[in-house]
Design a protein around this motif. Sequence first.
Motif, PDB file in Angstrom:
ATOM      1  N   ILE A  60     -37.251 -47.084 -41.403  1.00  0.00           N
ATOM      2  CA  ILE A  60     -37.950 -47.525 -41.995  1.00  0.00           C
ATOM      3  C   ILE A  60     -37.483 -47.207 -43.363  1.00  0.00           C
ATOM      4  CG2 ILE A  60     -40.527 -46.367 -43.145  1.00  0.00           C
ATOM      5  CD1 ILE A  60     -40.627 -48.058 -41.471  1.00  0.00           C
ATOM      6  N   GLU A  61     -36.718 -47.984 -43.838  1.00  0.00           N
ATOM      7  CA  GLU A  61     -36.037 -47.695 -45.677  1.00  0.00           C
ATOM      8  C   GLU A  61     -36.899 -48.016 -46.535  1.00  0.00           C
ATOM      9  OE1 GLU A  61     -33.125 -49.467 -43.894  1.00  0.00           O
ATOM     10  OE2 GLU A  61     -31.551 -48.192 -42.928  1.00  0.00           O
ATOM     11  N   SER A  62     -38.029 -48.818 -46.589  1.00  0.00           N
ATOM     12  CA  SER A  62     -38.709 -49.390 -46.898  1.00  0.00           C
ATOM     13  C   SER A  62     -39.885 -49.444 -47.066  1.00  0.00           C
ATOM     14  CB  SER A  62     -38.093 -50.803 -48.036  1.00  0.00           C
ATOM     15  OG  SER A  62     -39.639 -51.235 -48.881  1.00  0.00           O
ATOM     16  N   TRP A  63     -40.980 -48.735 -47.591  1.00  0.00           N
ATOM     17  CA  TRP A  63     -42.460 -49.222 -47.664  1.00  0.00           C
ATOM     18  C   TRP A  63     -42.705 -49.694 -47.340  1.00  0.00           C
ATOM     19  CZ3 TRP A  63     -45.850 -44.806 -48.279  1.00  0.00           C
ATOM     20  CH2 TRP A  63     -45.849 -43.710 -48.801  1.00  0.00           C
ATOM     21  N   ALA A  64     -42.371 -50.822 -47.277  1.00  0.00           N
ATOM     22  CA  ALA A  64     -42.657 -52.765 -47.185  1.00  0.00           C
ATOM     23  C   ALA A  64     -42.169 -53.016 -45.288  1.00  0.00           C
ATOM     24  CB  ALA A  64     -41.921 -53.957 -48.325  1.00  0.00           C
ATOM     25  N   ASP A  65     -41.217 -52.549 -45.104  1.00  0.00           N
ATOM     26  CA  ASP A  65     -41.027 -51.896 -43.865  1.00  0.00           C
ATOM     27  C   ASP A  65     -41.933 -52.229 -42.584  1.00  0.00           C
ATOM     28  OD1 ASP A  65     -38.416 -52.944 -44.472  1.00  0.00           O
ATOM     29  OD2 ASP A  65     -37.471 -51.031 -44.187  1.00  0.00           O
ATOM     30  N   LEU A  66     -43.338 -51.228 -43.469  1.00  0.00           N
ATOM     31  CA  LEU A  66     -43.954 -51.075 -41.801  1.00  0.00           C
ATOM     32  C   LEU A  66     -44.907 -52.045 -41.985  1.00  0.00           C
ATOM     33  CD1 LEU A  66     -45.841 -47.703 -43.940  1.00  0.00           C
ATOM     34  CD2 LEU A  66     -45.331 -47.753 -41.621  1.00  0.00           C
ATOM     35  N   LEU A  67     -45.046 -53.272 -42.347  1.00  0.00           N
ATOM     36  CA  LEU A  67     -45.262 -54.748 -42.679  1.00  0.00           C
ATOM     37  C   LEU A  67     -44.560 -55.413 -41.937  1.00  0.00           C
ATOM     38  CD1 LEU A  67     -47.457 -54.632 -46.064  1.00  0.00           C
ATOM     39  CD2 LEU A  67     -48.458 -53.621 -43.728  1.00  0.00           C
ATOM     40  N   LYS A  68     -43.609 -55.108 -41.851  1.00  0.00           N
ATOM     41  CA  LYS A  68     -42.351 -56.256 -40.717  1.00  0.00           C
ATOM     42  C   LYS A  68     -43.480 -56.807 -39.915  1.00  0.00           C
ATOM     43  CE  LYS A  68     -37.797 -54.729 -41.964  1.00  0.00           C
ATOM     44  NZ  LYS A  68     -36.833 -53.770 -41.157  1.00  0.00           N
ATOM     45  N   PRO A  69     -43.288 -58.023 -39.196  1.00  0.00           N
ATOM     46  CA  PRO A  69     -43.975 -58.346 -38.239  1.00  0.00           C
ATOM     47  C   PRO A  69     -43.681 -57.896 -36.913  1.00  0.00           C
ATOM     48  CG  PRO A  69     -42.647 -59.813 -39.102  1.00  0.00           C
ATOM     49  CD  PRO A  69     -42.357 -59.238 -39.799  1.00  0.00           C
ATOM     50  N   GLU A  70     -42.717 -56.948 -36.501  1.00  0.00           N
ATOM     51  CA  GLU A  70     -42.505 -56.313 -35.191  1.00  0.00           C
ATOM     52  C   GLU A  70     -43.594 -54.554 -35.653  1.00  0.00           C
ATOM     53  OE1 GLU A  70     -40.033 -57.590 -36.897  1.00  0.00           O
ATOM     54  OE2 GLU A  70     -38.957 -56.287 -37.527  1.00  0.00           O
ATOM     55  N   TYR A  71     -43.500 -54.854 -36.671  1.00  0.00           N
ATOM     56  CA  TYR A  71     -44.178 -53.025 -36.668  1.00  0.00           C
ATOM     57  C   TYR A  71     -45.774 -52.910 -37.080  1.00  0.00           C
ATOM     58  CZ  TYR A  71     -39.701 -51.073 -37.224  1.00  0.00           C
ATOM     59  OH  TYR A  71     -38.021 -51.662 -37.317  1.00  0.00           O
ATOM     60  N   ALA A  72     -45.753 -54.286 -37.638  1.00  0.00           N
ATOM     61  CA  ALA A  72     -47.264 -54.215 -37.802  1.00  0.00           C
ATOM     62  C   ALA A  72     -48.328 -54.088 -37.187  1.00  0.00           C
ATOM     63  CB  ALA A  72     -47.580 -55.381 -38.833  1.00  0.00           C
ATOM     64  N   SER A  73     -47.591 -54.041 -35.968  1.00  0.00           N
ATOM     65  CA  SER A  73     -49.406 -54.359 -35.153  1.00  0.00           C
ATOM     66  C   SER A  73     -49.022 -52.709 -34.268  1.00  0.00           C
ATOM     67  CB  SER A  73     -49.204 -55.131 -33.600  1.00  0.00           C
ATOM     68  OG  SER A  73     -47.605 -54.942 -33.173  1.00  0.00           O
ATOM     69  N   HIS A  74     -48.647 -51.812 -34.885  1.00  0.00           N
ATOM     70  CA  HIS A  74     -48.059 -50.010 -33.998  1.00  0.00           C
ATOM     71  C   HIS A  74     -48.339 -49.262 -35.624  1.00  0.00           C
ATOM     72  CE1 HIS A  74     -46.494 -51.480 -30.288  1.00  0.00           C
ATOM     73  NE2 HIS A  74     -46.162 -52.875 -30.987  1.00  0.00           N
ATOM     74  N   ILE A  75     -48.652 -49.560 -36.981  1.00  0.00           N
ATOM     75  CA  ILE A  75     -48.532 -48.686 -38.307  1.00  0.00           C
ATOM     76  C   ILE A  75     -50.931 -48.788 -37.871  1.00  0.00           C
ATOM     77  CG2 ILE A  75     -47.210 -49.381 -38.586  1.00  0.00           C
ATOM     78  CD1 ILE A  75     -48.642 -50.531 -41.040  1.00  0.00           C
TER      79      ILE A  75
END
Lengths: 260, 280, 340
Positions: free
Chosen positions: C142-157
């Motif tokens: 995680i380097e930016s707040w927007a990283d959380l919504l990356k397709p590979e991450y979004a289903s794990h947050i």
Amino acid sequence: MNARSLFIPITLVLVLGFLIGPFLIIVAASFSAGETLNFPPQGFSLRWIAKVFTVESFQASFAMSLFLAIGGTAAALVLGIPASYALSRYKLPGAEIVRTVVSAPIIVPGIIVGLALLRYIVVPFQVGITLALFVAHTALVLPYAVRVVSASLDNLRSDIEEAAVLLGSSRLGAFFRVVMPNIRGGIMSAFILGFVTSFNQVPVSLFLSGPGVRTLPVDMIAYMEIVFDPSVAALSSLLAFLSIGIVFAAERFLGFSRYV
Amino acid sequence: MFQNRAEALALALPAALFAAAVFLVPVVILLSDGFRSSAGGWTISAYTDFFSNSLNQTVFLRTLKLGALVTVVSAVIGYAAAFAIVSLEPGAKGRMTGLVVLPLMISPVARTYAWIVILGRTGIVNQAFQALGITEVPLRILFSETAIFIGLLQLFLPLMIISLISALENMPKDAIPAARVLGANWFQVFWKVVLPLTKEGLVIGGTLVFTGCLTAYITPAILGGSKVLMLETLLYQQVSVSNNFVSASVIAFILIVMSFAANILLKRVATARNKMRSRP
Amino acid sequence: MKKVIFASGAVLMLATGAAQAQEKTLTISVYALAQDEYKQIIYDPFEKVCGCKLVVETGNSVERIAKMEANKANPVVDMAVVSMADALAASRAGLIDKVDTSKLSNFDKLYDIAKDPNKDGMSVGYTFYATSIAYRSDKMKIESWADLLKPEYASHIAWPNVTTNQGPPALYMLGQALGKDTPDLKAAIAAVGEKKDEIVTFYEKSSQLVQLMQQEEIWAAPIGRFTWAPFTKLGMPIAWATPKEGQTGGMNVMVVTKGSKNRDLALQFMDFWLSADVQTKVAEKMIDSPANKEVKLSEAAANNLTYGEETAKSLKLIPSAVALDNRAGWIKSWNEAVGQ
């Protein structure tokens, strides 16, 4: 034929597994050594069971829930037994209305009852939260009290008390000497059913909490909002065993299930 | 039957007045709030506003759908379980009934809480599915309608089973063998004999289950959260977060109407089948 | 049976009677967090000092303000601790009074930003916290707040619901990451809305996150620093992100209820809580970061909390007035984009 003889055990195992399995998991989690609720549990320890007894708010809210369950159910019976007697033995004008009014608390969602009491009784009349909870739990148990007591009155032949009255007993005397001893089991069953209902009740009590006043289930939810450790599981298991113990004893000595 | 009206009223009135004062009156005032206009008159604008909001529509339909689904599924499972239990010998029957009733004695908080562990991505359901090769990637079940459905079903199935057990027990003992002798298959036996004879139990059980789904707060709150709102959780949110008592009153009214409607509908369905049957 | 009723009636009367007989009772309304520690460090010692009885109500900020509003005519609580924005809301609704800071001996020792956070004299800050992202460092970067919504991450947050204290700040930072930081948070809400089916849950209670993290239901969630400590005990590689947009956060403040009959006692209690001694003890338990500048923390506590005036100043906070004026709008756009 074979298919049919298999049907019974398979159905029972599946249904009971679904109904009771989650409870077993909660019990197992109570003895976990881990920091969070887990299955299978990580190791064995009694630390969470022990912790339940050290959380101070649980003690206060347990006492509150116990008071509401015993006091509220007793009050509901004092109101409900005469009403049931009137409904089953008298030509009561407006019997249907009475029946609907006393059983209404079962149909209306509890969260609405709690909110209505808060908005229109507690706030305008400056009623204490404890009293409001007491009144709410009494109203909540009333339908069960009337239903179970009515059922046992209906099973009792009415000619014995009519005979007692004909033989010179007062109506009140006939009730206490002839009817009461015969419906004792029904009253106890109503008491237990009311106790369990009141003790586990959440939605009504949700809005009715004030500084230092909370019922145990609401306190458990509040606790879970802060700490998600297995102590809530441990407390739930302890309470469940308490309820099961009471019901088991009642069944053993009173034949509880005949009335419910 | 005693005829003394005054005595009858004296016995029944305390309970009725108590329930009316602490229960009916506040609830009726609360409900009337939803029909008050700011000018002081009466209006249904709160209701038209409520239903014109697409979030509210979704939540309303979801509550209706889950309630109906849980009721239907619990009826199907309930008949199977009740049949199995009734056919046991008396001692075993009593113990099995006890086990069915047991969950009702346990706090709904604890029962719902267990599902978080069971239905999680690393929970036993997913472990079993993966071991059986049903799925490769763990399924997401928590915080979905499925999770709420499972939680509600587990919560209210016992009510359906015990209603159906007593209905089946009250059925004439020779009804099923008679139908079999007359050549009916099991499906026909159920549809033409058992269902009509146990419809009262089904109506009671169905009403209890459906009303239960409408009044349960804990299960949708824990297993659905704010992502999958139901009317109960929406009501709580309206009061404690948005301070919107008018909207809360609207939801309360909808919930009550739904419980009554379900009761009437189930009774209707039962009597309609009855009429069909009695036609020559 | 009748005996039981009389007995319970008597108990009831005793209970209410006892409450009235108590001479001095201070009723406070606080967050439900860490009550066992508060009791040990703040409540019990204070009861000894004042010779009075403390009654504690707990709950989240918004819920408790709603209750104060309901009891406006006859206030139940004497003092409350709430979020900065809720303090402003309470002040606008006429629920609270000016804080007489001349009666607070510790007032001058506070960080400047805590002295009068809303610039209206109605509240005093007692703690502040950073809000950033707790995440599984073995699963994601995680380097930016927007990283959380990356397709590979979004289903794990898990993302905080807009109605929680962490919701708006997290959206505010997401808006900055997206380069569209308008006060209405529209762009950020829309971005979360697009991923609403993937995101595991929109949490309301941060305690649940520890469980979800432990079950690997989630890998990351924006949280306040005050809930960080339990994550470090899970034995998992969980890190605190320092996104390039910076960290956000919030401040919790003390307010005095309008019409309180125990004004002086409430102020005495606030002063006690603000003392260096109490603030140090609470901080060493890794609960609240200190607002008293005389507090010196151990390294362990300093690392787990949001410590020091410099840190406090670096946090990108949403001004209370902006939060309050936009709150209804945020909830509306949130319900439209995310709620269904």
